[in-house]
Design a protein around this motif. Structure first.
Motif, mmCIF file in Angstrom:
data_model
loop_
_atom_site.group_PDB
_atom_site.id
_atom_site.type_symbol
_atom_site.label_atom_id
_atom_site.label_comp_id
_atom_site.label_asym_id
_atom_site.label_seq_id
_atom_site.Cartn_x
_atom_site.Cartn_y
_atom_site.Cartn_z
ATOM 1 N N GLU A 289 10.778 9.533 6.411
ATOM 2 C CA GLU A 289 9.653 10.477 6.119
ATOM 3 C C GLU A 289 8.546 10.103 5.573
ATOM 4 O OE1 GLU A 289 12.134 14.050 4.820
ATOM 5 O OE2 GLU A 289 13.883 12.825 6.043
ATOM 6 N N CYS A 290 8.505 8.960 5.181
ATOM 7 C CA CYS A 290 7.287 8.229 4.149
ATOM 8 C C CYS A 290 6.036 8.767 4.915
ATOM 9 C CB CYS A 290 7.574 7.112 3.897
ATOM 10 S SG CYS A 290 6.207 6.130 2.972
ATOM 11 N N PRO A 291 5.380 9.282 3.924
ATOM 12 C CA PRO A 291 4.100 9.833 4.646
ATOM 13 C C PRO A 291 2.937 8.560 4.852
ATOM 14 C CG PRO A 291 4.517 10.927 2.534
ATOM 15 C CD PRO A 291 5.581 9.916 2.705
ATOM 16 N N HIS A 292 3.378 7.519 4.210
ATOM 17 C CA HIS A 292 2.686 6.311 4.322
ATOM 18 C C HIS A 292 2.977 5.394 5.614
ATOM 19 C CE1 HIS A 292 1.194 2.054 3.714
ATOM 20 N NE2 HIS A 292 0.325 2.559 3.346
ATOM 21 N N CYS A 293 4.446 5.102 5.528
ATOM 22 C CA CYS A 293 5.143 4.221 6.376
ATOM 23 C C CYS A 293 5.483 4.840 7.736
ATOM 24 C CB CYS A 293 6.209 3.399 5.660
ATOM 25 S SG CYS A 293 5.809 2.846 4.036
ATOM 26 N N GLY A 294 5.929 6.340 7.518
ATOM 27 C CA GLY A 294 6.882 6.825 8.650
ATOM 28 C C GLY A 294 5.802 6.578 9.920
ATOM 29 N N GLY B 76 0.834 -1.052 0.040
ATOM 30 C CA GLY B 76 0.136 0.263 0.098
ATOM 31 C C GLY B 76 0.747 1.238 -0.062
ATOM 32 N N CYS B 77 2.029 1.385 0.234
ATOM 33 C CA CYS B 77 2.863 2.485 -0.126
ATOM 34 C C CYS B 77 3.192 2.987 -1.291
ATOM 35 C CB CYS B 77 4.295 2.142 0.782
ATOM 36 S SG CYS B 77 5.461 3.683 0.604
ATOM 37 N N PRO B 78 2.721 4.244 -1.476
ATOM 38 C CA PRO B 78 2.931 4.648 -2.788
ATOM 39 C C PRO B 78 4.442 5.114 -3.179
ATOM 40 C CG PRO B 78 1.871 6.402 -1.240
ATOM 41 C CD PRO B 78 2.226 5.151 -0.545
#
Ligand SMILES: [Zn+2]
Length: 603
Positions: A72-77, A59-61
């Motif tokens: 800093e990943c908006p999905h995983c961070g 699911g991480c774009p």
């Protein structure tokens, strides 16, 4: 369904280049040059299918690696645990018409408005992370997009800085560009940033061609069966890549080899250190593929063959030899020599101001005045958005983004953004040169060649085009079609036809036809003594009358002319020609950048 990599017949250098990039993606990708129908796209796709599968966060774009999540990943961070998924190595194709937003990413308007904070919409560079990124016809891609891509390819990061967004996200990919050199070369600065270049040609061996056809037909008839037949070979290559990736970090160049690489690059007059780096990496990758940690002389030779040709002075490259040996069993040392040709140095580099510079306040010759192509020329592609009304078209998406970054569901006047369009057509300097006769013809052609190449060397930055029509024999000939590319012009000028009679009417008619549809400004430079003596092909009219008719077709608001009298005594027909074209007549000695600069400059 993808065509199996192992089933691609021949193209050994191409396959080797791709493999080296699989082992060492830092090599900077492969530029594939060749005609249509040389299976460039098929091979690139097949290559991606060969790469080992990758683990990703479901699911991480941004396609985060679960083993090293981008902090800093908006999905995983900030997540405690992530769900892992294994997927085939992705193949991402960049469409030619892609916008900068689409490539680099942009603000997600709907969510930004709803959530009241800027939300980033990842672009193709995020999708390309850990993938193969393929650009067909990369030479036709807008320069600013190529720059963007190559910056990301080199740094492994995509930096987005616009409007409310300031973001850097990982974008490490294997870049493959393909191009047909007949349609124009890449700017040398850009070509240089691809690690390797391969020139592909259709095989001239009938048996090899027949085998390629047979395999293609078999694949089309039953792709599943065909893939099954080649699965073992492809799996073996995948395993080889995996092993070579493990070996690569331990590979070594000796001090002597490092020096040898530097010496080779000096001898080849290669600027910058990109070639040295690419040579080091490519030769180490060669060793890793052979499961060796020590680089051998053959590795260096084979690497040089892939790294150096594009970095010599631009010229039509000779087709690369394809060794019959297994490409992965190691390089054969006997095809390391590449032919050297002498390259005609371009004429003096002239500092020509942008030929058709924007008009200042002067409007004293409204009918003949040069016009800068309008910024919102309707067939131009929208490339950037600006805050001031440079054109009539509002950039809806940029406007909404501007509103969205304030985080309110209302658009205000200060949010308005406008589209700035790129000029699709470049200004053109068109030479019509009298190449008839013998003595003076050669001199005239050489002079035009020098000035044309000089203009282009400058136009590389200025984005003007040059074309040449040679007038000789029974009919005129378009020696150089409009181009802004120096190598294309150098290639055309390799032959300078001279001699015979003077079909001037045909030359001017060709000029009228060539420029009739052009919206952008044209400067016509006629180098002739005006002594037309051949009627238009298929007619028996008066050559001079026909020339005057052609001149009248050439008097348009976006076309300026200048006549260079090829006859040293002057005062003859050339002046009459200049009158017919409504322009000035200059003696031959003045054919120079300065004359053209004056003629092209806005009065
Ligand atoms: Zn992520």
């Amino acid at each position: 369904m993808t065509y199996p990599f192992s089933a691609v017949v021949g193209q050994d250098l191409l396959k080797r280049s791709l493999l080296l990039n699989a082992v060492c993606p830092a090599l900077g990708g492969v530029l594939i040059a060749g005609d249509r129908g040389t299976a460039k796209t098929t091979t690139a796709r097949a290559f991606a299918a060969l790469l080992p599968p990758i683990h990703v966060v479901r699911g991480c774009p941004f396609r985060c690696d679960p083993a090293a999540v981008w902090r800093e990943c908006p999905h995983c961070g900030g997540r405690e645990a992530v769900e892992v998924e294994t997927i085939p190595a992705p193949f991402v194709e960049l469409p030619l018409g892609a916008t900068e937003d689409r490539v680099a990413g942009s603000l997600e308007i709907e969510r930004s408005l709803r959530e009241g904070r800027p939300v980033f919409q990842p672009g193709l560079l995020a999708t390309a992370h850990r993938a193969v990124l393929y650009i067909d016809e990369v030479n036709l891609l807008a320069d600013h997009l190529v720059d963007l891509l190559l910056d990301a390819a080199v740094s492994g990061t995509n930096t987005v800085e616009r409007e409310a967004i300031t973001l850097r996200h990982p974008a490490r990919f294997i870049l493959i560009g393909s191009m047909n050199p007949d349609e124009g070369e890449l700017r040398p600065q850009l070509a240089d940033r691809f690690g390797l270049r391969v020139n592909v040609t259709t095989s001239t061996d009938p048996r090899e061609r027949a085998e390629a056809t047979r395999r293609r037909l078999a694949y089309d008839a039953d792709p599943v069966l065909f893939q099954g037949q080649w699965a073992r070979e492809d799996r073996a290559l995948t395993a080889q890549i995996t092993v070579a990736r493990d070996v690569f970090p331990s590979t070594l160049l000796t001090e002597g080899q490092t020096l040898q690489i530097a010496e080779t690059c000096c001898e080849e007059h290669v600027e910058g250190l990109r070639a040295d780096l690419a040579l080091s990496r490519a030769s180490r990758a060669m060793a890793a593929v052979a499961e060796r940690t020590q680089v051998m002389a053959d590795d260096l030779r084979a690497a040089a063959e892939l790294v150096l040709p594009q970095r010599r002075r631009p010229k039509p490259a000779p087709p690369a030899p394809s060794p019959p040996s297994d490409w992965f069993s190691g390089p054969s040392p006997d095809h390391s020599g590449t032919t050297e040709e002498s390259v005609t140095p371009p004429g003096p580099v002239l500092s020509l101001p942008k030929l058709f510079a924007p008009t200042e306040a002067k409007q004293d010759s409204p009918d003949r005045g040069r016009r800068n192509p309008l910024p919102d020329q309707p067939n131009g592609r929208s490339v950037r958005t600006v805050r001031h009304a440079a054109s009539s078209s509002v950039a809806l998406d940029a406007t909404l983004r501007a509103a969205a970054q304030r985080g309110v569901g209302q658009v205000r006047p200060e949010d308005l953004r406008y589209k700035l369009r790129e000029e699709r057509q470049r200004s053109l300097v068109l030479f019509v040169v009298d190449a008839s006769g013998s003595m003076g013809a050669r001199r005239r052609m050489e002079a035009v060649k020098g000035v044309a190449l000089g203009l282009l060397a400058d136009a590389g930055r200025q984005r003007d085009e040059v074309a040449v029509i040679a007038v000789r024999g029974s009919r005129a000939e378009c020696l150089l079609s409009p181009t802004a590319k120096v190598p294309v012009a150098e290639h055309a000028f390799a032959r300078l036809p001279t001699g015979g009679r003077t079909p001037l009417a045909h030359g001017l008619t060709l000029a009228a036809e060539l420029t009739a549809e052009r919206l952008a400004a044209v400067l016509l430079v006629v180098v002739s003594d005006g002594k037309a003596n051949v009627p238009l092909p298929g007619t028996d009219g008066d050559p001079w009358e026909q020339s005057l008719v052609a001149c009248s077709r050439l008097t348009r608001s976006n076309l300026r002319a200048i006549v260079i009298d090829a006859e040293s005594s002057g005062g003859g027909k050339a002046e009459e020609l200049a009158i017919a074209l409504g322009c000035a007549c200059h003696p031959l000695e003045t054919l120079s950048a300065a004359t053209i600069r004056q003629a092209g400059a806005v009065p």
